[in-house]
Design a protein around this motif. Structure first.
Motif, short mmCIF file in Angstrom:
data_model
loop_
_atom_site.label_atom_id
_atom_site.label_comp_id
_atom_site.label_asym_id
_atom_site.label_seq_id
_atom_site.Cartn_x
_atom_site.Cartn_y
_atom_site.Cartn_z
N GLY B 26 -9.50 22.09 -66.19
CA GLY B 26 -9.07 22.62 -67.49
C GLY B 26 -9.36 21.66 -68.63
O GLY B 26 -9.51 22.08 -69.78
N GLY B 27 -9.45 20.38 -68.34
CA GLY B 27 -9.70 19.39 -69.38
C GLY B 27 -11.18 19.18 -69.68
O GLY B 27 -11.53 18.40 -70.57
N PHE B 28 -12.06 19.83 -68.96
CA PHE B 28 -13.51 19.64 -69.18
C PHE B 28 -14.01 20.63 -70.24
O PHE B 28 -13.35 21.61 -70.57
CB PHE B 28 -14.31 19.86 -67.89
CG PHE B 28 -13.85 19.04 -66.72
CD1 PHE B 28 -13.29 17.78 -66.90
CD2 PHE B 28 -13.98 19.52 -65.41
CE1 PHE B 28 -12.86 17.03 -65.81
CE2 PHE B 28 -13.56 18.78 -64.33
CZ PHE B 28 -12.99 17.53 -64.53
N ARG B 29 -15.24 20.37 -70.73
CA ARG B 29 -15.85 21.31 -71.69
C ARG B 29 -16.15 22.64 -70.98
O ARG B 29 -16.33 22.65 -69.76
CB ARG B 29 -17.14 20.70 -72.24
CG ARG B 29 -16.83 19.52 -73.13
CD ARG B 29 -18.10 18.92 -73.66
NE ARG B 29 -17.78 17.74 -74.45
CZ ARG B 29 -18.68 16.89 -74.90
NH1 ARG B 29 -19.95 17.09 -74.62
NH2 ARG B 29 -18.32 15.86 -75.62
N PRO B 30 -16.25 23.74 -71.76
CA PRO B 30 -16.32 25.08 -71.13
C PRO B 30 -17.39 25.21 -70.04
O PRO B 30 -17.09 25.72 -68.96
CB PRO B 30 -16.62 26.00 -72.31
CG PRO B 30 -16.08 25.28 -73.49
CD PRO B 30 -16.21 23.82 -73.21
N LEU B 31 -18.62 24.77 -70.31
CA LEU B 31 -19.68 24.98 -69.31
C LEU B 31 -19.61 23.96 -68.16
O LEU B 31 -20.24 24.13 -67.14
CB LEU B 31 -21.06 24.95 -69.96
CG LEU B 31 -21.42 26.22 -70.73
CD1 LEU B 31 -22.74 26.06 -71.45
CD2 LEU B 31 -21.47 27.45 -69.82
N SER B 32 -18.86 22.88 -68.37
CA SER B 32 -18.67 21.90 -67.29
C SER B 32 -17.55 22.33 -66.36
O SER B 32 -17.44 21.85 -65.25
CB SER B 32 -18.34 20.52 -67.85
OG SER B 32 -19.40 20.05 -68.64
N ARG B 33 -16.69 23.22 -66.89
CA ARG B 33 -15.49 23.56 -66.12
C ARG B 33 -15.68 24.81 -65.25
O ARG B 33 -15.03 24.96 -64.24
CB ARG B 33 -14.31 23.73 -67.08
CG ARG B 33 -13.87 25.18 -67.35
CD ARG B 33 -12.54 25.27 -68.05
NE ARG B 33 -12.45 24.47 -69.24
CZ ARG B 33 -12.24 24.97 -70.47
NH1 ARG B 33 -12.10 26.27 -70.65
NH2 ARG B 33 -12.14 24.18 -71.51
N ILE B 34 -16.62 25.68 -65.66
CA ILE B 34 -16.65 27.00 -65.02
C ILE B 34 -16.95 26.93 -63.52
O ILE B 34 -16.26 27.56 -62.71
CB ILE B 34 -17.62 27.94 -65.76
CG1 ILE B 34 -17.49 29.35 -65.18
CG2 ILE B 34 -19.07 27.49 -65.68
CD1 ILE B 34 -17.59 30.42 -66.22
N PHE B 35 -17.94 26.13 -63.13
CA PHE B 35 -18.32 26.08 -61.72
C PHE B 35 -17.20 25.49 -60.85
O PHE B 35 -16.79 26.11 -59.85
CB PHE B 35 -19.63 25.30 -61.54
CG PHE B 35 -20.12 25.29 -60.14
CD1 PHE B 35 -20.65 26.44 -59.55
CD2 PHE B 35 -20.07 24.14 -59.36
CE1 PHE B 35 -21.10 26.44 -58.24
CE2 PHE B 35 -20.52 24.13 -58.05
CZ PHE B 35 -21.03 25.28 -57.49
N PRO B 36 -16.63 24.31 -61.23
CA PRO B 36 -15.54 23.79 -60.39
C PRO B 36 -14.37 24.76 -60.29
O PRO B 36 -13.75 24.88 -59.24
CB PRO B 36 -15.11 22.50 -61.09
CG PRO B 36 -16.16 22.18 -62.06
CD PRO B 36 -16.99 23.38 -62.30
N GLN B 37 -14.09 25.47 -61.39
CA GLN B 37 -12.95 26.39 -61.35
C GLN B 37 -13.23 27.60 -60.46
O GLN B 37 -12.36 28.02 -59.71
CB GLN B 37 -12.57 26.83 -62.77
CG GLN B 37 -11.80 25.72 -63.51
CD GLN B 37 -11.10 26.19 -64.76
OE1 GLN B 37 -11.56 27.13 -65.42
NE2 GLN B 37 -10.01 25.53 -65.12
#
Lengths: 519, 149
Positions: B26-37
Motif C-alpha cells: 500500500g505504501g508503494f507507487r501505483p504501478l509498483s504496488r499492483i503486481f505484489p498486491q
C-alpha cells in the motif's frame, strides 16, 4: 545462417569442448547414479565454475552433466531398486526385477541404448522446434508475456506431484520473492527491510543454489540411511548388438517414448519423472504381453529411459525460446545463460546463434558419448555406489555452495542469501511445498510483472483494458491453456474418485495385479 | 508433528506473509504496488483454501520420511544450527578457516556413530582445501580472509 552453423560445429568439435563433453557426461553419470545427489544440484554447483569459462564451454559442460545425470539415474534404479534421480522412477519397475534375474547387464545396456536414442531424438526436436518458436516469441507483446507467465504457473501447479493447491501456493511464494527489490516500473523500493543488498532483488544464482542444494543436503544427512546392496554384474560379449536388435523390433515403442518424453518435457514442471511414468504406462497399454511388465520387461526399461532422456531437450525448448524452464535443471541453466549475458528468446538464435547452436550440437555429442561411457564406466560406477555413502559428501557440498555463491560477484551477502533461502526451502519442503514451483515463480515473476504493468499502461493509453488483455489471438490461446491447466487436475481427480481411470491407469492396474513386484 | 498440523501451520504462515506483503505494498507507487498486491491476494486466498480444507479433513497429504522422527528432527535442527554458525564465521575468520570449522562441525553431526568418522572428515577437509585453492589461485576469487587477512 550457414556460417553460424559451421562456426557452431567448429566450436563444439574443438578439443576443449570434446573433453568437457566426456568429463561432463562421466560426472553426470556418477551424480545420477548416487541416490541423494541430483542433476539440478550438480548443475547449480557447477554454474559458478563455468562463469569464468568461455560461454560455449560453460554451456557444453552443463548440458553434458544434465544429460549424463538423467541417464545415470538408471544405474541405481536397476542395481539397487532406488532411482538415482526422480526421472528413473519408472526404470525401477522392470530394471530391478531384471537385475534380480541375473540380467543386470542386459538392463543397463537397454537403459543405455534407450537413453541415447531418446536423448538424440529429443535434441533433434530441440534443434528444429526452437528457432521457429523463438521467432514466434517476437510477436509476443506485454499481454502475451503476462498470460504466458500465468500459464507457466498454473501448469506447474497442475503437475505438482503432491498437491495442485500446494503447487499453486509454492508458485505464489516464488512470485512474492520476485517482487523484492526496486520495482521495474516507477521504481519503488520494495520489501528490502532497509537492506542495501536486497535493492537489486534476490540474487538468482545464490537463490537457485540455496533452493536446490541445501534442502537436498539436509535431507540426505537427516535421513542418513545406508546405501542398498548393489547387485553385481559382468559385461557380456555382444550384449550391445543383441539388445540393439531387440530394440529395433520395437520401433514404435522407441519413437512414441521419445516423442512423449520431448513433449512432456516442454510442459513446465512435468520433467523426466512424469515423462518416464507416462511412457511406461503407454508401453503397458499398447503391449501384447502386458503381464511381463513389472517382472523384468526390457520394453519397460526402454520406455522409461527413452522418455526421460528425451525430456531433457524438451525442458530446454521453452527455456531457450520463451524463458520458461520446463524442469528444475533447466531453471538452473536459465540462470547460467543470464550469467553469461544471454537472454532467452529470438536473440539466442541470432546474435548468440553460434554459442546456442554449439550448445545444441554438444547435446547430441553428449548423448552419443553416453553409449561408450555408460558401458565402460558402468562397473566402476556400481562399485562407487557400493562404497560411497553420499552423506560423506554433505559438508563438501555445503562448502561448494558457499564458495560458488560468493564467487560470482565476490559478495558475502550472496552467501547469506543462499543459506537463508536454503533453510527456508528446507522448512517449506517439510511442509509439502517443493522447490520446483517456487523457483518457477521466482523466474516468471519479473516476466509476469512487466507484462502486467506494461499491459495496464497500454490499456490506459488505448482506453480499453479488455482489448489489451483479451483481444489478441495468442493471449486467447494462452488464456484457454491456463483455464485448462487449472481444470484438468480437478477433472482427473473427479474421474479417479469415481473409478473412471486417471492418468496412469495401466501402471496402477499392474500394481494391483502384482503387489509383490517392485512397482 | 502430524500432516494435518504441518498443513495448518504452513497455511497460517503463508496467510500472514501474504497479508504483510499486501499491506506493505500500500505504501508503494501505483504501478509498483499492483503486481505484489495481486499476487499476495491470490496467495492469501489459496492459503486460506488450504487451511479450510485441512480443518475439514480434506487437506493435501504430505509424504513424511520414515524412521525415528525425534532423532531426525534433532539432527535436522543441529545441522541447521551448524550451517548458521558456519555462515556467521565466514566474515570473521575467513572462507578457508570457516570452511574447516564448518566441515568438522557438520562432519561430526553427520558421521557420528558411523564407522570411519575421522577418515571421512579428513577427506572432506582435504577436499575443502583443494577446492579453495582452485577458486583462490586458479580462478582468482578474492575470498574474505577475516582476522587472518
Amino acid at each position: 545462417m550457414g556460417t553460424m552453423l559451421t562456426q557452431a560445429l567448429m566450436g563444439v568439435l574443438d578439443p576443449i569442448s570434446l573433453v568437457l563433453v566426456v568429463l561432463g557426461v562421466s560426472a553426470g553419470i556418477l551424480v545420477g547414479a548416487l541416490p541423494g545427489l541430483t542433476a539440478t544440484m550438480a548443475i547449480a554447483l557447477l554454474v559458478p565454475f563455468t562463469f569464468g569459462m568461455a560461454p560455449i564451454h560453460g554451456l557444453v559442460l552443463l548440458g553434458a552433466i544434465y544429460s549424463g545425470a538423467i541417464y545415470g539415474g538408471s544405474f541405481s534404479a536397476i542395481l539397487i531398486n532406488t532411482p538415482g534421480t526422480p526421472s528413473a522412477i519408472a526404470t525401477t519397475f522392470d530394471g530391478f526385477p531384471m537385475a534380480q534375474k541375473g540380467e543386470a547387464y542386459r538392463a543397463i545396456v537397454t537403459a543405455t541404448l534407450a537413453s541415447v536414442f531418446g536423448g538424440v531424438v529429443g535434441v533433434v526436436f530441440l534443434i528444429f522446434l526452437s528457432p521457429p518458436l523463438a521467432r514466434a516469441s517476437l510477436s509476443f507483446g506485454p499481454p502475451e508475456y503476462f498470460w504466458l507467465a500465468a500459464f507457466g504457473l498454473t501448469i506447474i501447479a497442475a503437475v505438482s506431484p503432491r498437491s495442485t493447491l500446494k503447487g499453486l501456493v509454492g508458485g505464489g511464494i516464488g512470485l512474492l520473492i520476485s517482487t523484492i527489490g526496486i520495482a521495474p516500473i516507477e521504481g519503488s523500493v520494495r520489501y528490502t527491510f532497509g537492506t542495501v543488498a536486497l535493492q537489486n532483488g534476490i540474487a538468482l544464482i545464490p537463490a537457485l543454489i540455496g533452493f536446490f542444494c541445501i534442502p537436498e543436503v539436509l535431507r540426505m544427512v537427516e535421513e542418513s540411511h545406508e546405501s542398498g546392496t548393489v547387485i553385481p554384474y559382468k559385461r557380456q560379449r555382444k550384449m550391445v548388438t543383441r539388445v540393439f536388435h531387440r530394440l529395433l523390433r520395437h520401433p514404435w515403442l522407441m519413437i512414441r517414448s521419445s516423442v512423449l518424453g520431448t513433449f512432456i518435457g516442454i510442459i513446465p514442471g512435468a520433467g523426466g519423472n512424469i515423462a518416464g511414468l507416462v511412457s511406461y504406462n503407454e508401453a503397458i497399454r499398447t503391449s501384447k504381453k502386458k503381464s511381463s511388465f513389472g517382472k523384468g520387461s526390457m520394453e519397460g526399461v526402454a520406455a522409461s529411459e527413452t522418455a526421460n532422456n528425451a525430456s531433457v531437450s524438451g525442458a530446454l525448448i521453452p527455456m531457450l525460446t520463451l524463458g520458461v524452464p520446463g524442469a528444475p535443471p533447466a531453471a538452473v541453466l536459465f540462470g547460467a545463460l543470464l550469467l553469461q549475458g544471454m537472454r532467452p528468446g529470438a536473440e539466442l538464435f541470432t546474435s548468440h546463434g553460434t554459442i546456442t547452436y554449439a550448445f545444441l550440437f554438444s547435446l547430441i555429442l553428449a548423448n552419443l558419448a553416453m553409449l561408450p561411457l555408460g558401458i565402460l564406466l558402468g562397473r566402476a560406477v556400481a562399485r562407487l555406489m557400493q562404497q560411497v555413502r553420499v552423506q560423506t559428501m554433505a559438508p563438501l557440498i555445503i562448502f561448494l555452495s558457499m564458495v560458488g555463491s560468493y564467487s560470482i560477484y565476490n559478495n558475502i551477502a550472496d552467501i547469506y542469501t543462499m543459506v537463508g533461502v536454503g533453510l527456508a526451502a528446507h522448512a517449506l519442503r517439510k511442509a509439502g511445498f517443493m522447490p520446483g514451483p517456487i523457483v518457477l515463480g521466482l523466474i516468471l515473476g519479473p516476466i509476469a510483472e512487466q507484462g502486467l504493468t506494461q499491459s495496464l499502461l497500454l490499456g490506459r493509453a488505448r482506453g480499453s483494458l479488455t482489448s489489451v488483455f483479451f483481444g489478441r489471438p495468442i493471449s486467447l490461446i494462452l488464456i484457454v491453456l491456463t483455464v485448462v491447466s487449472i481444470l484438468a487436475p480437478m477433472i482427473v481427480q473427479y474421474r479417479e474418485r469415481h473409478g473412471k481411470g486417471g492418468t496412469l491407469k495401466a501402471v496402477k492396474q499392474l500394481k494391483q495385479e502384482h503387489p509383490e513386484s517392485s512397482l | 508433528m502430524t500432516v494435518r498440523t504441518r498443513n495448518l501451520v504452513s497455511a497460517i504462515a503463508v496467510l500472514l506473509v501474504s497479508a504483510y506483503w499486501f499491506v506493505e505494498a500500500g505504501g508503494f507507487r501505483p504501478l509498483s504496488r499492483i503486481f505484489p498486491q495481486v499476487v499476495a491476494g491470490i496467495v492469501f486466498v489459496s492459503a486460506l483454501t488450504l487451511a479450510v480444507l485441512t480443518i475439514i479433513g480434506h487437506g493435501p497429504v504430505i509424504q513424511m520420511a520414515g524412521g525415528d522422527s525425534g532423532t531426525r528432527h534433532r539432527r535436522s535442527a543441529t545441522l541447521m544450527g551448524a550451517l548458521v554458525v558456519w555462515t556467521v564465521l565466514v566474515p570473521l575468520i575467513g572462507m578457508l578457516a570457516a570452511g574447516a570449522v564448518g566441515v568438522i562441525l557438520m562432519g561430526v553431526i553427520t558421521f557420528r556413530g558411523h564407522h570411519g568418522t575421522i577418515r571421512a572428515i579428513l577427506i572432506a577437509l582435504v577436499s575443502v582445501v583443494v577446492f579453495y585453492g582452485l577458486f583462490r589461485f586458479v580462478l582468482f576469487v578474492p575470498f574474505p580472509a577475516g582476522v587472518f587477512g
